[in-house]
Scaffold this motif. Structure first.
Motif, PDB file in Angstrom:
ATOM      1  N   ASN A  83      -7.136   9.486   2.281  1.00 20.35           N
ATOM      2  CA  ASN A  83      -8.572   9.453   2.055  1.00 20.35           C
ATOM      3  C   ASN A  83      -9.256  10.514   2.904  1.00 20.35           C
ATOM      4  O   ASN A  83      -8.692  11.021   3.875  1.00 20.35           O
ATOM      5  CB  ASN A  83      -9.129   8.077   2.408  1.00 20.35           C
TER       6      ASN A  83
ATOM      7  N   MET B  93     -15.057  -1.731   0.198  1.00 26.35           N
ATOM      8  CA  MET B  93     -14.800  -1.506  -1.222  1.00 26.35           C
ATOM      9  C   MET B  93     -15.959  -2.019  -2.076  1.00 26.35           C
ATOM     10  O   MET B  93     -16.293  -1.417  -3.101  1.00 26.35           O
ATOM     11  CB  MET B  93     -13.481  -2.165  -1.615  1.00 26.35           C
TER      12      MET B  93
ATOM     13  N   LYS C  28      -8.941  -6.590   7.127  1.00 29.77           N
ATOM     14  CA  LYS C  28      -8.980  -6.833   5.671  1.00 29.77           C
ATOM     15  C   LYS C  28     -10.384  -7.243   5.238  1.00 29.77           C
ATOM     16  O   LYS C  28     -10.871  -6.818   4.171  1.00 29.77           O
ATOM     17  CB  LYS C  28      -7.972  -7.932   5.326  1.00 29.77           C
TER      18      LYS C  28
ATOM     19  N   ILE D 296       0.868  -1.181   0.000  1.00 31.61           N
ATOM     20  CA  ILE D 296       0.000   0.000   0.000  1.00 31.61           C
ATOM     21  C   ILE D 296       0.905   1.231   0.000  1.00 31.61           C
ATOM     22  O   ILE D 296       1.743   1.381   0.881  1.00 31.61           O
ATOM     23  CB  ILE D 296      -0.896   0.036   1.259  1.00 31.61           C
TER      24      ILE D 296
ATOM     25  N   LEU E 203      -4.942   1.911   7.532  1.00 34.74           N
ATOM     26  CA  LEU E 203      -5.178   0.488   7.772  1.00 34.74           C
ATOM     27  C   LEU E 203      -4.502   0.033   9.060  1.00 34.74           C
ATOM     28  O   LEU E 203      -5.083  -0.711   9.856  1.00 34.74           O
ATOM     29  CB  LEU E 203      -4.696  -0.327   6.579  1.00 34.74           C
TER      30      LEU E 203
ATOM     31  N   HIS F 225     -10.061   2.111  -0.621  1.00 37.33           N
ATOM     32  CA  HIS F 225      -9.169   1.289   0.200  1.00 37.33           C
ATOM     33  C   HIS F 225      -8.412   2.205   1.163  1.00 37.33           C
ATOM     34  O   HIS F 225      -7.894   3.246   0.760  1.00 37.33           O
ATOM     35  CB  HIS F 225      -8.179   0.532  -0.685  1.00 37.33           C
TER      36      HIS F 225
ATOM     37  N   VAL G 111     -12.370  -4.096   5.107  1.00 38.04           N
ATOM     38  CA  VAL G 111     -11.954  -3.296   3.951  1.00 38.04           C
ATOM     39  C   VAL G 111     -12.575  -3.841   2.667  1.00 38.04           C
ATOM     40  O   VAL G 111     -13.066  -3.081   1.816  1.00 38.04           O
ATOM     41  CB  VAL G 111     -10.420  -3.269   3.844  1.00 38.04           C
ATOM     42  N   ASP G 112     -12.568  -5.148   2.521  1.00 40.81           N
ATOM     43  CA  ASP G 112     -13.171  -5.754   1.328  1.00 40.81           C
ATOM     44  C   ASP G 112     -14.659  -5.426   1.255  1.00 40.81           C
ATOM     45  O   ASP G 112     -15.198  -5.129   0.173  1.00 40.81           O
ATOM     46  CB  ASP G 112     -12.974  -7.267   1.350  1.00 40.81           C
TER      47      ASP G 112
END
Length: 441
Positions: free
Chosen positions: A20, A110, A103, A13, A122, A116, A106-107
């Motif tokens: 963001n 998205m 994770k 990343i 993160l 992301h 996050v998935d």
């Protein structure tokens, strides 16, 4: 997914892409269940010293019997260094468990059209799950970059905010004047929440006090006149902190002085440990944290890579910006009155290393200089750094591209004097890894 796979994912990343919007990070934390709302949080921002202040505070609170989480950056050797619970770095297993859950969130985000999270965002999410599982009482929380727009600034009700030393750094993100940078840092000040700050620079103090007034936040400064050095050694400084707080209702009217031994030879740690001591007073109006307990916590603090003595007569310092270099020079000058001093140096390409080297050489006198290089996309070849040193110093300068060889060369060249290793946190990290591997053998 194992730890190596998790780290590989995170390291891919981009670290320095555009952040963001805060709403994106807030959505991640909301889906994680807002673990931070259960803790007493001390939020720390600044250009230099914020990691040290966090370490002092965590040590004070831990020494007083509390369970304390500490989230800092960057790491020197291993990613898990960023997450500590009562002074112990989190295990790879606990890190991986937290990452897998983040994770998954996050998935899901998205899939719902959210962006992301960036690298630091993160990791902040991972930290929340690590500390929730640990059942901490306090979280000492260091900002990543800036303050106002930092991922950590979604914390709604900290028990205190701290603004450490502010100087010119990361101007491409935070502004090109001290006032603009201070404004970004002061963005962590919350409504009615006390702020403890370094008041030595009037322009910074003006910005902090203006924001504190807008947020109705009691403000507690540190000034140089509040400390008096009693004794200095190659490993520590004994000093007196004189304090007096006008806000008697919130600090139990504390007025007096306390003697502190800070376990570092750099005078800037007087500032950082004093900010931590003042913060301990402010968050503890009942006085359960006695001056003796605060001093004990400071004396027991261990913080990597900031004027850290790693071997007898060998000090690592991650100074890599103008203010950090000035403080590094002050420490070297105080030592060279007693002993010869040698230097192991490296820097990366996006730092003004010519200016750094000239400033160091004009102010300090080295018996020997060894330069090395940090491989990667930001490499500055060792021979190139050596040529710069030779413009500004008459001391012998030796270029060793291999860091291990450079360290061995510098150790041999120092004789009975002190060796300082400085110029980059990346260099400090490489040296820490070398020393750690040698200890294991």
């Amino acid at each position: 997914m194992n730890y190596t796979e998790a780290v590989d994912y995170i390291e891919n990343i981009p670290k320095f892409t555009k952040k963001n919007k805060p709403e994106n990070t807030l959505e991640m934390v909301r889906r994680l269940g807002h673990p931070e709302r259960a803790w007493k949080i001390i939020h720390v921002a600044g250009t230099n010293g914020k990691g040290s202040v966090c370490a002092f505070l965590a040590s004070i609170l831990q020494d007083a019997g509390s369970k304390v989480g500490l989230f800092t950056s960057p790491h020197l050797v291993e990613l898990t260094e960023r997450f500590q619970i009562n002074g112990v770095q989190v295990s790879q297993e606990d890190f991986t468990e937290a990452f897998v859950r983040v994770k998954q969130v996050v998935d899901e985000m998205m899939a719902d059209g959210y962006a992301h999270p960036a690298y630091f965002e993160l990791l902040f999410g991972v930290s929340l799950l690590i500390f929730r599982k640990a059942g901490i009482e306090y979280l000492v929380l260091e900002t990543g970059l800036g303050g106002r727009l930092d991922a950590t600034n979604l914390v709604e009700h900290p028990i205190a905010t701290v603004i450490t030393s502010i100087s010119m750094d990361h101007m491409e993100y935070l502004g090109d004047t001290i006032g603009q940078i201070a404004s970004e840092k002061a963005g962590i000040i919350k409504e009615g929440v006390p702020v403890i700050y370094d008041g030595r620079v009037p322009e910074v103090e003006q910005v902090v006090l203006a924001q504190a007034e807008r947020m109705h936040a009691p403000a507690y400064p540190y000034y140089s006149s509040m400390t008096e050095i009693l004794d200095k050694t190659d490993k520590s400084i004994d000093f007196v902190l004189n304090y007096s707080y006008d806000d008697k209702e919130k600090t139990a009217g504390r007025t007096g002085s306390m003697q502190i031994t800070v376990p570092y030879l750099a005078e800037y740690q007087l500032v950082n440990s004093s900010l931590a001591a003042i913060t301990a007073h402010v968050i503890d109006p009942e006085g359960r944290l006695t001056d003796e307990a605060i001093a004990a916590g400071i004396a027991e603090t261990r913080w990597q890579g900031r004027m850290e003595t790693v071997l007898p007569g060998v000090v690592l310092d991650g100074a890599h910006n103008a203010d950090g270099i000035r403080e590094f020079i002050r420490t070297v000058q105080s030592v060279e009155k007693r002993r010869e001093v040698s230097l192991l140096f490296s820097a990366v390409a996006d730092k003004e290393y010519d200016t750094m080297i000239r400033t160091i050489c004009e102010a300090a006198h080295f018996s020997h200089v060894t330069v090395t290089q940090i491989d990667g996309s930001r490499i500055v070849p060792a021979q190139q750094l050596a040529e710069v040193f030779r413009k500004y110093t008459s001391a012998p300068v030796e270029a060793c591209p291999d860091i291990r060889q450079a360290f061995e060369t510098a150790l041999a060249a120092r004789g009975e004097g002190m060796l300082f290793c400085a110029g980059s946190l990346y260099l400090v990290g490489e040296l820490k890894a070398i020393l750690r591997n040698e200890t294991r053998q």
